[in-house]
Write a protein that holds these residues in place. Sequence first.
Motif, short mmCIF file in Angstrom:
data_model
loop_
_atom_site.label_atom_id
_atom_site.label_comp_id
_atom_site.label_asym_id
_atom_site.label_seq_id
_atom_site.Cartn_x
_atom_site.Cartn_y
_atom_site.Cartn_z
N GLN A 161 -4.64 -8.48 0.80
CA GLN A 161 -4.99 -9.05 2.10
C GLN A 161 -4.61 -8.16 3.28
O GLN A 161 -4.23 -8.65 4.34
CB GLN A 161 -4.30 -10.41 2.24
N GLY A 162 -4.66 -6.85 3.08
CA GLY A 162 -4.39 -5.94 4.18
C GLY A 162 -3.01 -6.12 4.77
O GLY A 162 -2.00 -6.05 4.06
N CYS A 163 -2.93 -6.39 6.07
CA CYS A 163 -1.65 -6.56 6.75
C CYS A 163 -0.97 -7.88 6.41
O CYS A 163 0.18 -8.10 6.80
CB CYS A 163 -1.84 -6.46 8.26
N ASN A 164 -1.65 -8.75 5.71
CA ASN A 164 -1.07 -10.03 5.32
C ASN A 164 -0.51 -10.00 3.90
O ASN A 164 -0.18 -11.05 3.34
CB ASN A 164 -2.10 -11.15 5.45
N GLY A 165 -0.40 -8.83 3.32
CA GLY A 165 0.25 -8.69 2.02
C GLY A 165 -0.70 -8.33 0.90
O GLY A 165 -1.91 -8.43 1.02
N GLU B 265 -6.68 3.21 3.95
CA GLU B 265 -7.86 2.92 3.14
C GLU B 265 -7.61 1.72 2.23
O GLU B 265 -8.48 0.87 2.05
CB GLU B 265 -8.26 4.13 2.30
N LEU B 266 -6.42 1.64 1.66
CA LEU B 266 -6.07 0.49 0.83
C LEU B 266 -6.08 -0.80 1.66
O LEU B 266 -6.60 -1.83 1.23
CB LEU B 266 -4.71 0.70 0.18
N VAL B 267 -5.49 -0.74 2.85
CA VAL B 267 -5.43 -1.91 3.72
C VAL B 267 -6.84 -2.38 4.09
O VAL B 267 -7.14 -3.57 4.09
CB VAL B 267 -4.61 -1.59 4.99
N ASP B 268 -7.72 -1.44 4.39
CA ASP B 268 -9.08 -1.78 4.82
C ASP B 268 -9.99 -2.19 3.67
O ASP B 268 -10.80 -3.11 3.82
CB ASP B 268 -9.72 -0.57 5.52
N SER C 37 0.83 -1.21 0.00
CA SER C 37 0.00 0.00 0.00
C SER C 37 0.86 1.26 0.00
O SER C 37 0.51 2.27 -0.63
CB SER C 37 -0.95 0.00 1.20
N PHE C 38 2.02 1.21 0.66
CA PHE C 38 2.93 2.35 0.67
C PHE C 38 3.56 2.55 -0.70
O PHE C 38 3.85 3.68 -1.11
CB PHE C 38 4.02 2.15 1.73
N SER C 39 3.78 1.46 -1.42
CA SER C 39 4.30 1.56 -2.78
C SER C 39 3.31 2.30 -3.67
O SER C 39 3.70 3.13 -4.50
CB SER C 39 4.54 0.14 -3.33
N ILE C 40 2.04 2.04 -3.46
CA ILE C 40 0.99 2.69 -4.27
C ILE C 40 0.90 4.18 -3.93
O ILE C 40 0.91 5.03 -4.82
CB ILE C 40 -0.36 2.00 -4.02
N THR C 41 0.79 4.49 -2.65
CA THR C 41 0.63 5.90 -2.28
C THR C 41 1.86 6.71 -2.65
O THR C 41 1.74 7.85 -3.14
CB THR C 41 0.35 6.06 -0.78
N GLY C 42 3.05 6.15 -2.45
CA GLY C 42 4.27 6.88 -2.81
C GLY C 42 4.32 7.21 -4.29
O GLY C 42 4.69 8.33 -4.68
N SER C 43 3.94 6.24 -5.12
CA SER C 43 3.93 6.47 -6.57
C SER C 43 2.91 7.53 -6.96
O SER C 43 3.20 8.42 -7.76
CB SER C 43 3.60 5.15 -7.30
N MET C 44 1.72 7.43 -6.37
CA MET C 44 0.66 8.37 -6.72
C MET C 44 0.96 9.77 -6.21
O MET C 44 0.70 10.77 -6.90
CB MET C 44 -0.68 7.87 -6.18
N GLU C 45 1.50 9.87 -5.01
CA GLU C 45 1.86 11.18 -4.45
C GLU C 45 2.89 11.88 -5.32
O GLU C 45 2.75 13.06 -5.65
CB GLU C 45 2.41 11.00 -3.04
#
Length: 202
Positions: free
Chosen positions: A159-163, A148-151, A123-131
């Motif tokens: 799978q949220g916190c499971n990858g 929001e992505l995790v949830d 999820s951090f990979s996604i937000t960093g790219s989009m930001e």
Amino acid sequence: MLFRSRNMTLMTATAVAFVRHVAEYNLTYATVAEYDARLALFTARDGLFAEENANLDNTFTVGHNMYSTWSDHELNKLRGFVSSGIRAPYPEAGTPNADSVDWREKGCVTAVKDQGSCGSCWSFSITGSMEGAHCAAGNALVSLSEQELVDCDTADGNQGCNGGDMYNGMVWTEKNSLATEESYPYKACRFRSEERRVGKEC
């Protein structure tokens, strides 16, 4: 001069640094065996850091953080990339690129974020790219919500916190506008639908 009370042996500089590390991160260990095992992990990494920092070719330095006493097995739980096997080609536009760009200097990189003990790196990979892309296009730098992505991004196999898979998450954001970090802050866990922190359906 510090001694280890168990056998009154003189503590090494690394052992003293470990004690300070334990205090800094408020760590506790139930047994002497666990204490010794964590000290061994810390010591091994301390040596690696010293070797890396002695390399004059490096343009960076490395040091201890909250993960310095974690085993590889524990760290692997945070490396939450789970490939879906789905990919699509994205041809380049043909615009000449600079040899290098430091996007920090252009104000297009947020402050360092911390995923905690949740395997949500995807999820951090996604937000960093989009930001970064949003800012590079001439807009203000806005920190986006990993939580929001995790949830919410779960129907595609993430799978949220499971990858998860950043490609699936990127596709999800094409149909779902991503909230800002401020409006939907990161909590390093996955909330059930009734616990979500914003009043919107996923």
